[in-house]
Design a protein around this motif. Structure first.
Motif, PDB file in Angstrom:
ATOM      1  N   VAL A 125       0.969  -1.191  -0.199  1.00  9.61           N
ATOM      2  CA  VAL A 125      -0.097  -0.044  -0.045  1.00  9.61           C
ATOM      3  C   VAL A 125       0.827   1.366  -0.075  1.00  9.61           C
ATOM      4  O   VAL A 125       1.675   1.314   0.753  1.00  9.61           O
TER       5      VAL A 125
ATOM      6  N   GLN B  92      -6.048   6.804  10.620  1.00 10.40           N
ATOM      7  CA  GLN B  92      -7.355   6.359  10.127  1.00 10.40           C
ATOM      8  C   GLN B  92      -7.178   6.153   8.868  1.00 10.40           C
ATOM      9  O   GLN B  92      -8.186   5.446   7.923  1.00 10.40           O
ATOM     10  N   ASP B  93      -5.863   6.496   8.126  1.00 11.50           N
ATOM     11  CA  ASP B  93      -5.688   6.121   6.461  1.00 11.50           C
ATOM     12  C   ASP B  93      -5.290   4.737   6.244  1.00 11.50           C
ATOM     13  O   ASP B  93      -5.385   4.303   5.077  1.00 11.50           O
ATOM     14  N   LEU B  94      -5.009   3.901   7.349  1.00 17.25           N
ATOM     15  CA  LEU B  94      -4.715   2.601   7.249  1.00 17.25           C
ATOM     16  C   LEU B  94      -5.610   1.483   7.295  1.00 17.25           C
ATOM     17  O   LEU B  94      -6.639   1.691   8.253  1.00 17.25           O
ATOM     18  N   ASP B  95      -5.901   0.764   6.292  1.00 16.84           N
ATOM     19  CA  ASP B  95      -6.975  -0.115   5.915  1.00 16.84           C
ATOM     20  C   ASP B  95      -6.245  -1.404   6.338  1.00 16.84           C
ATOM     21  O   ASP B  95      -5.274  -1.641   6.592  1.00 16.84           O
ATOM     22  N   ALA B  96      -6.936  -2.532   6.005  1.00 19.08           N
ATOM     23  CA  ALA B  96      -6.684  -3.783   6.753  1.00 19.08           C
ATOM     24  C   ALA B  96      -5.503  -4.197   5.695  1.00 19.08           C
ATOM     25  O   ALA B  96      -4.680  -5.136   6.270  1.00 19.08           O
ATOM     26  N   GLU B  97      -5.670  -4.013   4.410  1.00 18.75           N
ATOM     27  CA  GLU B  97      -4.485  -4.365   3.665  1.00 18.75           C
ATOM     28  C   GLU B  97      -3.333  -3.986   4.122  1.00 18.75           C
ATOM     29  O   GLU B  97      -2.149  -4.673   4.022  1.00 18.75           O
TER      30      GLU B  97
END
Length: 418
Positions: free
Chosen positions: A204, A213-218
Motif C-alpha cells: 500500500v 485512520q488512513d490505514l486499511d486492513a491490507e
C-alpha cells in the motif's frame, strides 16, 4: 572523590545503556526526536564510542585511586588503622557505585537513560576524537612488535558448513528443526532477492500526510506502508509492526529510509547491509533503476525460520500449492520454482539468468502473456494455465508430462478471472 565516582558511574551506565539497546530500539531512535537520533548516530560507529568511553572511565579511575593513595599517606601519620581502611573502602565504593549499581540501573532503564545521557556523552566522544589516532597508532605498533606473525584465519567455505550440518544428522547433536534452519541460513548465499521480495502491487502506498485512520486492513496485513503516492519511487516506509504505539496523525514522521539493492543480489550480503545500516527494508530495482519489489527484514527471517519458505504463502496467507490427487497440483502463478521443486521433490537449482516464478517461466517459454489453456514443459512436468487476469496467469495446473490433462472439468479448461 564523590564526583569521580559519579563520573565513573556516568560512563559505566552510558556504555551499558547504549550497547544494550536492541535493533528495534535503534530503528525507532533513527526516526525519533533529536536526542534519540543522536544516540543512533553515536552507535553508528561503535568502535569509536566504546574506545572513548573506556578511555574516560580509565582516566577517572586512575585519578580516583591516585587521590586515594595520597589521602591514605596523609592520614597514616595520625591514624594508621583508618589509613589502612581507606583503600579498601575506596575500592568498594568505586565498584559498587561506579560500576555495579549504574550498570544494573542502565539495563532496566536503557532507553530512557540513553536519551538522557546522549548530549554529555557526545561531548565526551568529540573531546576524545583528536587524540584517538595516537591510540590507534600505538595499538598497531604493539601488535607488530609482540604479535608479528598473527594472521586472520581463513573463513570457512559454505560447502564445508553444509557438510558439517549434513554430518550432524548421524548424531543427536542437532534436531531436525535446527538442522533445517542451518540449511536455510546457508542457502541465503544462493537465493536471490528476486525470489523473496514482495513484487509491485502487493503493498500500500499513501500520499502525505498519513494519519492512523488512513490505514486499511491490507496495509495492516502487509506490515508496512510506503510513503508517497508513486509506486515507482520507494524511498521510505512506515513499519506497522508496533501498531499500538503509533500516533493518530502524521505517521510519516516514523518513516524509515530503505536501501536500494539490485534484483540479482543474494540474500546474505543484503541482510548484512541491512544490519549494518539498521534498515528494516530494501527497495529492489532492476537494471533500468525501476522499482520491482520490496524486501523486508521479516521476509528474510521467514526464509530462515520456515521449514519450507514460500513468498507466495506469505503474500497470499495460504498454501500456494494444493494437491488435487492423481499426481496433479493447483499452483499459484507467483510461486517460485525453488519452492515448487521442493514440493515436487525435484533436484532443481534455479538459474539466476532465468525467471524464478511459475509465471515468469511461462512468459519466458511462450514469449507472450499466457492465457488459459497455454502450456509449457518443465523438469518432466506439464504446466497448464487454468486461471488468468489481464496481466497474466494467476493459477496453473502442474502434472507429470505423461499426463495429457484431457479429462479436465470446464472449471480447469479456461476462462479469465477478475
Amino acid at each position: 572523590m564523590a564526583g569521580l565516582v559519579l563520573a565513573s558511574g556516568f560512563f559505566s551506565s552510558s556504555e551499558t545503556a547504549l550497547f544494550y539497546l536492541s535493533r528495534d530500539d535503534l530503528r525507532a531512535f533513527r526516526v525519533g526526536p533529536r536526542r534519540q537520533r543522536l544516540v543512533a548516530s553515536l552507535l553508528a560507529n561503535p568502535d569509536r564510542l566504546l574506545t572513548a568511553v573506556l578511555f574516560w572511565n580509565l582516566l577517572i579511575n586512575l585519578t580516583y585511586f591516585a587521590i586515594t593513595i595520597v589521602l591514605s599517606r596523609q592520614i597514616a601519620a595520625d591514624n594508621t588503622r583508618f589509613a589502612t581502611a581507606i583503600p579498601l573502602l575506596s575500592l568498594l565504593g568505586i565498584i559498587l557505585f561506579g560500576e555495579v549499581v549504574p550498570k544494573s540501573i542502565a539495563v532496566v532503564f536503557r532507553r530512557r537513560l540513553a536519551t538522557w545521557l546522549a548530549w554529555p556523552l557526545t561531548i565526551a566522544v568529540r573531546t576524545f576524537d583528536p587524540i584517538a589516532p595516537v591510540f590507534l597508532v600505538t595499538t598497531e605498533f604493539l601488535h607488530r612488535v609482540f604479535w608479528p606473525h598473527v594472521t586472520v584465519e581463513p573463513a570457512l567455505e559454505a560447502d564445508d558448513l553444509e557438510q558439517a550440518v549434513d554430518n550432524s544428522a548421524r548424531t543427536t547433536e542437532v534436531v531436525i528443526q535446527e538442522r533445517q534452519v542451518l540449511h536455510n541460513i546457508l542457502d541465503l548465499g544462493e537465493i536471490s532477492v528476486e525470489e523473496v521480495m514482495r513484487p509491485r502491487g502487493t503493498w500500500v502506498t499513501l500520499p502525505l500526510p498519513i494519519h492512523l485512520q488512513d490505514l486499511d486492513a491490507e496495509a495492516v496485513e502487509t506490515g508496512f506502508v510506503v510513503v508517497g503516492g508513486d509506486q515507482d519511487i520507494v524511498k521510505s516506509i512506515i513499519p506497522l509492526d508496533h501498531r499500538a504505539s503509533l500516533p493518530d496523525t502524521h505517521l510519516e514522521r516514523l518513516a524509515e529510509e530503505v536501501i536500494p539493492v539490485p534484483w540479482c543480489a543474494r540474500l546474505a550480503p543484503v541482510l548484512q547491509r541491512m544490519r549494518d545500516t539498521f534498515s528494516s527494508a530494501a527497495c529492489v530495482v532492476n537494471e533500468y533503476g525501476d522499482t520491482v519489489g520490496i524486501l523486508t527484514h521479516d521476509d528474510i527471517l521467514d526464509t530462515i525460520l520456515s521449514p519450507e519458505p514460500s513468498r507466495a504463502r506469505r503474500l497470499l496467507r495460504r498454501e500456494p500449492i494444493e494437491s488435487i490427487g492423481g499426481g496433479r497440483y493447483e499452483v499459484q502463478a507467483l510461486t517460485t520454482l525453488r519452492y515448487l521443486s521442493r514440493r515436487l521433490k525435484l533436484d532443481y537449482e534455479p538459474d539466476p539468468e532465468h525467471q524464478v516464478t511459475v509465471n515468469g517461466l511461462l512468459q519466458e517459454q511462450l514469449e507472450r502473456v499466457p492465457v488459459p489453456g497455454d502450456e509449457c514443459l518443465w523438469q518432466g512436468h506439464r504446466i497448464r494455465v487454468i486461471e488468468a487476469s489481464g496481466r497474466g496467469p494467476t493459477k496453473v495446473l502442474v502434472a507429470r508430462d505423461t499426463d495429457p490433462l484431457d479429462d479436465l472439468s470446464p472449471n480447469h479448461s479456461g476462462g479469465e478471472s477478475d
